[in-house]
Design an enzyme around this catalytic site. Sequence first.
Site, PDB file in Angstrom:
ATOM      1  N   ASN A 230     -13.245 -25.140  23.559  1.00 31.61           N
ATOM      2  CA  ASN A 230     -12.814 -24.079  24.713  1.00 31.61           C
ATOM      3  C   ASN A 230     -11.201 -24.059  24.613  1.00 31.61           C
ATOM      4  OD1 ASN A 230     -15.367 -23.639  25.008  1.00 31.61           O
ATOM      5  ND2 ASN A 230     -15.357 -24.055  27.198  1.00 31.61           N
TER       6      ASN A 230
ATOM      7  N   GLU B 242     -21.207  -8.678  16.008  1.00 30.05           N
ATOM      8  CA  GLU B 242     -21.853  -8.693  17.266  1.00 30.05           C
ATOM      9  C   GLU B 242     -22.615  -9.900  17.550  1.00 30.05           C
ATOM     10  OE1 GLU B 242     -23.179  -7.649  14.537  1.00 30.05           O
ATOM     11  OE2 GLU B 242     -25.490  -7.507  14.667  1.00 30.05           O
TER      12      GLU B 242
END
Lengths: 381, 334
Positions: free
Chosen positions: A362, A244
């Site tokens: 990215n 998480e």
Amino acid sequence: MDLTHAPEVAAFRAEARAWLAAHVPDSPLPSLETAEGFAAHRAWEARLHADRWSAVSWPAEYGGRGVDIERWLVFEEEYWAAGAPGRVSQNGISLLAPTLFDHGSAEQRARVLPPMASGEVIWAQAWSEPESGSDLASLRSRAVRTGGGWLLSGQKTWSSRAAFADRAFGIFRTDPQAPKPHQGLTYLMFDLRAPGVTVRPIGRLDGKPAFAELFLDEVFVPDADVIGEPGQGWRIAMSTTGNERGLTLRSPGRFLAAAQRLRALWRAEGDPADTAARDRVADAVVGARAYELFTWAAASRFAAGERIGAESSLNKVFWSEYDIALHETALDLLGPDAELAEGAWAEPWVFSLAGPIYAGTNEIQRDIIAERLLGLPKGRR
Amino acid sequence: MRFLPTGEQSDFARTLRGLLDASQVPAAVRAWGAGDHGPGRALWSRLAGTGLCALAADEAHGDLGGLGPLPVELALGFVELGRAGVPGPVVETAAAAVLLSELARLGEEGPAKRFLPGLVAGEALATLTLPGGGPYALDADAAAYCFTVSAAGGLRLAGGGEGGPLRSTDPARRLSRPAPDGEPLATGPRVLAAARTALDWARLLTAAQCLGVGEALLASTVRYVKQRTQFGTPIGGFQAVKHRLADTLLALEFARPLVWAAALGLTPWEVAAAKLAAGEAAYAAAMTALQLHGAVGYTEELDLSLWLRKARPLRDAWGSPSACREAVLGELKG
């Protein structure tokens, strides 16, 4: 489907809000990428820690409050909405601590986590090397066995916070004979002031020493500072991106607060006839809400026992590109004052520009999305 | 806090998906475009049989067949309608049910008693125009009823379109301006209040439909780039292709929770945000699908065209991106 918080979560929110209202400094601290600002931010960490707000999701024995991810997200909303300072201990809290919880020993947790929570020890990351950026597994810095520990040699770079930090963590090659580059790597912690370490600060675009090169010459690391088994470093380093915390490197609260400030700026400075500017402000508001809701959905899946894996790449591309667009919109609203280095949006804009590069570029994230979420074939990068 | 569809909600969507997968929807879309509404009507009737349209109507008027209002279930259902490419005034029929149901809740029961049971049962399709929406009624030539609400708050059953329907860039859509005459059904502030609610539902369900359209376009394109070989390798291995598809998925995945939240709260700014994001994501998915299919994507014979041509009109229906952006900022204070 439900987006409401239980009363005890609302009570936690109220407690956090009240504490922050009473303690957040009235004026911003100096930039944390300066010696003076670093010290001020370290003192702020101690203030947070004194009332157990510095690492709320950790168990109480390490200085936390043992809250679940829902409350952590609520805390972050309140934290950023209150205009509280940036977190100088972020590298340790969001990268090293989860690794210690999953792979460290009880002794390591007891020794490392409390001073991390108090700001007494600030951590830098040491992943990249001059020849190993996106292809991190090709790294060459090595750790050689010696009596009671290891000797580190080689060069690390783009080490965030290292100009002023105390210690660092990273992966090193311990078995050069391993058949594949991902094998034979070991996860280690080391002291940035140990003999054999040379730190050369690097000025980022605005000249502030936000990161550094590390030159390592037979730096001794005791066995106690190896995390997990030697040779398992790659797996250990990657595992924290799949939990998480991989979803929460940048919490939604940060962008909700920034979008709120942008909307206030637009109301104050915006030309009502300029619908192009209006549209960009609206996109920032919608984007912050989308990011918040995406995170609530992911947190709900996590709470239901699902694993969050490559979805964290969607998250990373979204927030990093969102962050730049938001700051560019603010600069456009400021007109000629956008250029002023001391302006409230200037340093955050410079900071945002690094987002698509760090924590996995990215381009790499899009490869992961395409290959793991869409099932497209692996190709040459 | 559990921001995920419940098991029941997921099951409902899965049921619809199964029904639609078995329904040869592309043939119904092509027939619809050619003026044969039979297969599309039959499909709508089967969909209504699952209770779909009843979700839009208030169960307080149980004798009229309403099971709702259940906007989350309905929105999840409309994602499936979009994915399958279902033709016709489906959003409009649901929005008409909301309008009539809401009007009944506000005390004006006549129109609901007269029209709602047939809509809920899937026996009739309806279309409508509302203040704040566009001037055209979708597929009035195929609908049993064309409702129109004037800016002054007059609800009437409009006569057929003036001068016949206009063709859309999507052959499966036809547009009509409601005739100025027709039977008055109700008037006053209650009509305007009900119309505002119906507009939000129309916007929400269009957003949900966009999400499904975008997902279908992405899935078709991913399948295609895995099969299509050039330079001796599937084109899906090329980074330029992968990254475009990654961005397409990204936009859809961040629109989805906005659609969910809009359905949960039905606050106008959230509905506008959902419509903006889902409409733009679906249109971007269409442009990606077109580009990555190459020339064959630019043909009408490939079924992909049924979704490609839908994406742009849906992006603009019931709130263009610009109108939605204005709504987002107009409503939020501070």
